[in-house]
Write a protein that holds these residues in place. Sequence first.
Motif, PDB file in Angstrom:
ATOM      1  N   ILE A  35       0.837  -1.208   0.000  1.00  0.00           N
ATOM      2  CA  ILE A  35       0.000   0.000   0.000  1.00  0.00           C
ATOM      3  C   ILE A  35       0.866   1.250   0.000  1.00  0.00           C
ATOM      4  N   TYR A  36       1.947   1.225   0.781  1.00  0.00           N
ATOM      5  CA  TYR A  36       2.853   2.380   0.801  1.00  0.00           C
ATOM      6  C   TYR A  36       3.429   2.612  -0.589  1.00  0.00           C
ATOM      7  N   HIS A  37       3.862   1.534  -1.230  1.00  0.00           N
ATOM      8  CA  HIS A  37       4.462   1.646  -2.560  1.00  0.00           C
ATOM      9  C   HIS A  37       3.469   2.200  -3.568  1.00  0.00           C
ATOM     10  N   GLU A  38       2.206   1.753  -3.486  1.00  0.00           N
ATOM     11  CA  GLU A  38       1.227   2.093  -4.512  1.00  0.00           C
ATOM     12  C   GLU A  38       0.454   3.374  -4.226  1.00  0.00           C
ATOM     13  N   ALA A  39       0.262   3.717  -2.948  1.00  0.00           N
ATOM     14  CA  ALA A  39      -0.684   4.789  -2.632  1.00  0.00           C
ATOM     15  C   ALA A  39      -0.140   5.877  -1.721  1.00  0.00           C
ATOM     16  N   SER A  40       1.133   5.814  -1.327  1.00  0.00           N
ATOM     17  CA  SER A  40       1.628   6.783  -0.344  1.00  0.00           C
ATOM     18  C   SER A  40       1.548   8.218  -0.853  1.00  0.00           C
ATOM     19  N   ARG A  41       1.837   8.435  -2.144  1.00  0.00           N
ATOM     20  CA  ARG A  41       1.804   9.813  -2.642  1.00  0.00           C
ATOM     21  C   ARG A  41       0.371  10.318  -2.770  1.00  0.00           C
ATOM     22  N   GLN A  42      -0.583   9.412  -3.015  1.00  0.00           N
ATOM     23  CA  GLN A  42      -1.982   9.813  -3.028  1.00  0.00           C
ATOM     24  C   GLN A  42      -2.430  10.212  -1.624  1.00  0.00           C
ATOM     25  N   ILE A  43      -2.025   9.411  -0.642  1.00  0.00           N
ATOM     26  CA  ILE A  43      -2.364   9.724   0.748  1.00  0.00           C
ATOM     27  C   ILE A  43      -1.739  11.052   1.154  1.00  0.00           C
ATOM     28  N   PHE A  44      -0.473  11.250   0.780  1.00  0.00           N
ATOM     29  CA  PHE A  44       0.201  12.503   1.094  1.00  0.00           C
ATOM     30  C   PHE A  44      -0.537  13.691   0.493  1.00  0.00           C
ATOM     31  N   ALA A  45      -0.992  13.554  -0.754  1.00  0.00           N
ATOM     32  CA  ALA A  45      -1.686  14.668  -1.410  1.00  0.00           C
ATOM     33  C   ALA A  45      -2.954  15.045  -0.663  1.00  0.00           C
ATOM     34  N   SER A  46      -3.699  14.048  -0.196  1.00  0.00           N
ATOM     35  CA  SER A  46      -4.925  14.337   0.559  1.00  0.00           C
ATOM     36  C   SER A  46      -4.612  15.024   1.886  1.00  0.00           C
ATOM     37  N   LEU A  47      -3.564  14.554   2.558  1.00  0.00           N
ATOM     38  CA  LEU A  47      -3.177  15.190   3.821  1.00  0.00           C
ATOM     39  C   LEU A  47      -2.662  16.610   3.599  1.00  0.00           C
ATOM     40  N   ALA A  48      -1.935  16.800   2.513  1.00  0.00           N
ATOM     41  CA  ALA A  48      -1.419  18.146   2.217  1.00  0.00           C
ATOM     42  C   ALA A  48      -2.568  19.126   2.006  1.00  0.00           C
ATOM     43  N   ARG A  49      -3.618  18.662   1.306  1.00  0.00           N
ATOM     44  CA  ARG A  49      -4.767  19.554   1.088  1.00  0.00           C
ATOM     45  C   ARG A  49      -5.434  19.900   2.406  1.00  0.00           C
ATOM     46  N   ALA A  50      -5.573  18.913   3.287  1.00  0.00           N
ATOM     47  CA  ALA A  50      -6.261  19.160   4.558  1.00  0.00           C
ATOM     48  C   ALA A  50      -5.435  20.016   5.507  1.00  0.00           C
ATOM     49  N   LEU A  51      -4.121  19.809   5.509  1.00  0.00           N
ATOM     50  CA  LEU A  51      -3.254  20.448   6.501  1.00  0.00           C
ATOM     51  C   LEU A  51      -2.602  21.738   6.017  1.00  0.00           C
ATOM     52  N   ARG A  52      -2.501  21.885   4.695  1.00  0.00           N
ATOM     53  CA  ARG A  52      -1.887  23.091   4.101  1.00  0.00           C
ATOM     54  C   ARG A  52      -0.438  23.273   4.521  1.00  0.00           C
ATOM     55  N   ASP A  53       0.226  22.191   4.805  1.00  0.00           N
ATOM     56  CA  ASP A  53       1.633  22.253   5.220  1.00  0.00           C
ATOM     57  C   ASP A  53       2.286  20.944   4.760  1.00  0.00           C
ATOM     58  N   LEU A  54       3.213  21.044   3.812  1.00  0.00           N
ATOM     59  CA  LEU A  54       3.778  19.840   3.200  1.00  0.00           C
ATOM     60  C   LEU A  54       4.609  19.030   4.184  1.00  0.00           C
ATOM     61  N   ASP A  55       5.388  19.694   5.015  1.00  0.00           N
ATOM     62  CA  ASP A  55       6.198  18.962   5.992  1.00  0.00           C
ATOM     63  C   ASP A  55       5.315  18.252   7.020  1.00  0.00           C
ATOM     64  N   LEU A  56       4.292  18.935   7.495  1.00  0.00           N
ATOM     65  CA  LEU A  56       3.372  18.336   8.457  1.00  0.00           C
ATOM     66  C   LEU A  56       2.644  17.147   7.829  1.00  0.00           C
ATOM     67  N   ALA A  57       2.269  17.281   6.562  1.00  0.00           N
ATOM     68  CA  ALA A  57       1.588  16.188   5.862  1.00  0.00           C
ATOM     69  C   ALA A  57       2.493  14.966   5.733  1.00  0.00           C
ATOM     70  N   GLU A  58       3.768  15.182   5.441  1.00  0.00           N
ATOM     71  CA  GLU A  58       4.714  14.069   5.316  1.00  0.00           C
ATOM     72  C   GLU A  58       4.860  13.345   6.653  1.00  0.00           C
ATOM     73  N   ASP A  59       5.020  14.119   7.728  1.00  0.00           N
ATOM     74  CA  ASP A  59       5.142  13.509   9.060  1.00  0.00           C
ATOM     75  C   ASP A  59       3.878  12.741   9.434  1.00  0.00           C
ATOM     76  N   ALA A  60       2.723  13.323   9.118  1.00  0.00           N
ATOM     77  CA  ALA A  60       1.452  12.684   9.470  1.00  0.00           C
ATOM     78  C   ALA A  60       1.279  11.372   8.715  1.00  0.00           C
ATOM     79  N   MET A  61       1.683  11.353   7.463  1.00  0.00           N
ATOM     80  CA  MET A  61       1.568  10.126   6.677  1.00  0.00           C
ATOM     81  C   MET A  61       2.443   9.022   7.263  1.00  0.00           C
TER      82      MET A  61
END
Length: 437
Positions: A35-61
Amino acid sequence: MSEKRCLAGAFFPKDPAEVKITRMTGQVHQQIEQIYHEASRQIFASLARALRDLDLAEDAMQEAFASATLQWPGDGIPENPVAWLITTGRFKAVDAIRRREKLKQISTEVAARMHRVAAANASHAATEIEDDQLRLIFTCCHPAIDQNVQVPLTLREVCGLTTDEIARAFLTTPTTMAQRIVRGKAKIRDAAIPFVIPDLAELPERLDSVLSVIYLIFNEGYSASSGDSITRSDLSGEAIRLCRLVLQLLDDAEVVGLLALMLLHESRRETRQTNAGDIVLLADQDRSRWDRNLIDEGQRLIERSLATRHFGFYTIQAAISAVHAGAVTADGTDWDQIVSLYDVLFRIEPTSVIELNRAVAVAMRDGSIAGLEIIDAILKRGDLVGYSLAHSARGELLRRVGRMPEAIEAFETALTLTEQASEQRFLREKLRNLRLS
């Protein structure tokens, strides 16, 4: 001591239930890795939209995946694991903000935003994730961000390429590239750039950067800059998918041309390396194994783009690929047409890499000396001296004209400049054969 260890291992095995649990845990962890290999960047994109902070989104993922490795072996894999990871990531981010006691008013705002997003219909999760990836691309390519930062930032944040991979694609140092990416992330945060797909009227001003991103993603997937395999199907497939999404938004000739280019290249993927992972050059590929469905779709798209009379860089490249695809044998390739197309391409985009590719085509049409003169001129003025393929192409042309010591030197230089395992094996074999001859 050794006897006790032997007895413990041979005569007192683990309880069968414990063995079963261990096996199941291993299987769950393998699925999490997939799942990480196939969907991690999709998950990151959704978190980035919600959090408006790329570093915070990466840590959260990362925190969400860590939670999955702890919870899923006992609780089971959720019905929608991607949605679970996004939701968990959101709340991990809120917890992180509160723990750090950082800007409590933002914490409230983020929590409220997450509550609204979490209330969305779960049945639309896949579509929302796709949209989030596209939103993030357009965010990274916002006009407020410096143009030389837009594409590297997107490659890093949307596609997960490493800083080293991106630096190689731009022929620069990892340190320089890291600084650009940091500046881009800070600009998004400080300027509060919105995570939205722009209105139709705003699309054209961002289109060039978006297409550049997709093009570079595909290049890294089609010819990986490092690693054991020369291709990365996950990246090339992602590039094609993203291009189709952009085409749904904007029926532009160059979007069509880029999609055609990628499909034509993708049609040759299965013939580009042996089962052992060694490179097979275009002239030696089994053309009967090329994917005719992708070739036919690519050729139709080229015709569609050319009919608009507003085509450019990507469409011309696709036309070059179509000439190769249309040749039944390597010897039947229309090199005169390919050189003519490169002439047009170089007028549109006068880069040294295009000039190098044109030199190879000239060598095939007019002879090795003609191509060698062009490559020598490129290197003499200091361009592409750190580019492995320039020295490799030069080495091959030197070999063909019988200048063996110079060919060996060129191939040795190329070998020092590549980190791609298949290319390294290919160059070592070239050198071995030259030294034996």
